[in-house]
Design an enzyme around this catalytic site. Structure first.
Site, PDB file in Angstrom:
ATOM      1  N   LYS A 101      -4.432  -5.231  -9.582  1.00 53.92           N
ATOM      2  CA  LYS A 101      -3.163  -5.200  -8.867  1.00 53.92           C
ATOM      3  C   LYS A 101      -2.069  -5.706  -9.794  1.00 53.92           C
ATOM      4  O   LYS A 101      -2.278  -6.620 -10.591  1.00 53.92           O
ATOM      5  CB  LYS A 101      -3.219  -6.063  -7.607  1.00 53.92           C
ATOM      6  CG  LYS A 101      -4.296  -5.644  -6.619  1.00 53.92           C
ATOM      7  CD  LYS A 101      -4.214  -6.430  -5.342  1.00 53.92           C
ATOM      8  CE  LYS A 101      -5.435  -6.165  -4.472  1.00 53.92           C
ATOM      9  NZ  LYS A 101      -5.691  -4.747  -4.227  1.00 53.92           N
ATOM     10  N   TYR A 145       0.862  -1.190   0.000  1.00 55.37           N
ATOM     11  CA  TYR A 145       0.000   0.000   0.000  1.00 55.37           C
ATOM     12  C   TYR A 145       0.894   1.235   0.000  1.00 55.37           C
ATOM     13  O   TYR A 145       1.908   1.267   0.699  1.00 55.37           O
ATOM     14  CB  TYR A 145      -0.890   0.038   1.241  1.00 55.37           C
ATOM     15  CG  TYR A 145      -1.916  -1.059   1.317  1.00 55.37           C
ATOM     16  CD1 TYR A 145      -3.228  -0.840   0.906  1.00 55.37           C
ATOM     17  CD2 TYR A 145      -1.587  -2.315   1.822  1.00 55.37           C
ATOM     18  CE1 TYR A 145      -4.178  -1.841   0.990  1.00 55.37           C
ATOM     19  CE2 TYR A 145      -2.532  -3.325   1.912  1.00 55.37           C
ATOM     20  CZ  TYR A 145      -3.823  -3.084   1.495  1.00 55.37           C
ATOM     21  OH  TYR A 145      -4.761  -4.074   1.575  1.00 55.37           O
ATOM     22  N   HIS A 191      -6.606   1.127  -2.181  1.00 55.96           N
ATOM     23  CA  HIS A 191      -6.364  -0.307  -2.314  1.00 55.96           C
ATOM     24  C   HIS A 191      -4.880  -0.552  -2.568  1.00 55.96           C
ATOM     25  O   HIS A 191      -4.143   0.346  -2.983  1.00 55.96           O
ATOM     26  CB  HIS A 191      -7.193  -0.882  -3.454  1.00 55.96           C
ATOM     27  CG  HIS A 191      -8.674  -0.818  -3.217  1.00 55.96           C
ATOM     28  ND1 HIS A 191      -9.315  -1.643  -2.325  1.00 55.96           N
ATOM     29  CD2 HIS A 191      -9.627  -0.012  -3.745  1.00 55.96           C
ATOM     30  CE1 HIS A 191     -10.610  -1.364  -2.317  1.00 55.96           C
ATOM     31  NE2 HIS A 191     -10.830  -0.375  -3.169  1.00 55.96           N
TER      32      HIS A 191
END
EC number: 4.6.1.16
Length: 399
Positions: free
Chosen positions: A353, A298, A306
């Site tokens: 991601k 993070y 996120h």
């Protein structure tokens, strides 16, 4: 070892969380580490010292306490003030009865006072998931109804009609609304029953504790000196050397009873090398088992955005001979199948991601003496390399 810089696409995809609460979050979670640097009041002496390159800034150390638990390979923090300090100053640890921040007591008090009308973050997430599930069921039912109507038209009139997947009869995420309040199938808080009189209620006792991973605990102890770890039997403070040995012993296989010599391929050493590397670069490192990876990175913390990167730790033996006589099979040390890699990459691509393969080189025992393992100085022998992996989609990546 280099700092990963988020791409422009990642920056656009991950907006800040909280909306109107952004200012409040910046105030509550503004300190990146438990240590605080407090500036003295502005005086003429401070100005003179500043010209000389000196400062009267003092460091406030919270000095938290925890108990080492070798069974769960974690350190338990039972003092709630210490729990909130470590969570709000760097997002260390996790509540054992919560998703992240220790909030079990707040949820129980909320249930008593407002009968569950004011929801916590865990309850909001559970309700959102229930609504999303109901939306999928309603949409599937609407599509099935349109298909059945098309079949009836074909049987009666002989006219072929292509069922529409969108339109007024098919609900969309923007227009769908639940017909009645939806409750999660597995509520986080106990089911609402007859609310007793507050005067007759017993005071709530907080039964939740925070769990620190061994990597988090050692980082707080060794680098910041803001954590004291107690022995699980005697409740006496453990020295750095005792913890250094105990954390490594906790990762040995259970069937190994006799004391074994320390090895460079101990899972604690490998994972801590990765954790320390990214923490020292300013990233907030959290566990990533939810997305089938070892760590999540993070930029500021879970309450702000996120995770942008998903990390898979891949140990690499400098000397292949050290792998042959290893007491146990080290995770991801052997070559992995392409299907495994494709699966993890697809999972993390769906949640936007970037998958990063983190290769940790394990030093050879022929090159480095085993006596180096007696202290954390052995981490200078490890090296960390990153490889970013992206899914190739021909239809979208032609430009």
């Amino acid at each position: 070892m280099s700092l990963i810089t988020p791409s422009s696409k990642a920056k656009r995809s991950f907006g800040g969380k909280g909306g109107g609460r952004r200012f409040e979050n910046n105030k509550i979670y503004g300190n990146p580490l438990p240590l605080l640097f407090v500036d003295p009041p502005s005086t003429r002496l401070n100005s003179v010292l500043g010209l000389l390159g000196l400062s009267l800034t003092r460091v406030e150390n919270p000095h938290c306490e925890g108990i080492f638990d070798p069974i769960t390979r974690s350190v338990w923090i039972t003092n709630m003030d210490h729990c909130m300090t470590l969570w709000r100053r760097g997002f260390f640890g996790k509540g054992d009865l919560s998703r992240s921040e220790p909030s079990w007591l707040a949820r129980q008090m909320n249930l008593r006072k407002s009968a569950g009308k004011q929801l916590t973050s865990e309850e909001v997430t559970a309700r959102r998931r229930a609504e999303r599930k109901q939306f999928k069921l309603d949409r599937a039912a609407a599509i099935a109804a349109v298909a059945e109507e098309a079949e009836q038209i074909f049987e009666k009139e002989g006219k072929v009609t292509v069922p529409a997947l969108s339109g007024p009869a098919i609900p969309s995420a923007a227009t769908w609304k639940p017909s009645q309040p939806i409750r999660p199938e597995t509520p986080i808080t106990p089911a609402e029953v007859d609310i007793p009189d507050p005067l007759d209620e017993e005071p709530l006792e907080n039964v939740e504790h925070m769990q620190l991973t061994l990597q988090e605990a050692f980082f707080l102890l060794w680098n910041l000196d803001c954590l004291t770890v107690l022995h699980p039997d005697t409740l006496e403070p453990m020295s750095l050397k005792d913890l250094w040995i105990a954390f490594q012993r906790a990762h040995l296989p259970i069937e190994i009873e006799a004391p074994q010599p320390l090895r460079f391929d101990n899972p604690f050493l490998i994972n801590y090398a990765v954790y320390h590397h990214y923490r020292s670069l300013g990233w907030v490192v959290k566990g990533g088992i939810k997305f089938c990876v070892d760590y999540l990175l993070y930029k500021r913390g879970p309450v702000f955005s996120h995770a942008e990167f998903a990390m898979v730790v891949l140990p690499v033996y400098e000397d292949p001979g050290d792998q042959e006589d290893a007491p146990s099979n080290l995770q991801n040390a052997t070559p992995f199948a392409w299907s495994w890699l494709s699966t993890i990459n697809r999972v993390n691509s769906q949640v936007q991601k970037t998958l990063v393969l983190v290769y940790v080189t394990i030093p050879s025992r022929k090159r480095v003496s085993a006596t180096v393992l007696e202290s954390p100085a052995c981490f200078t022998q490890y090296s960390v390399r990153e490889v970013i992996l992206r899914r190739f989609i021909p239809a979208r990546m032609r430009d």
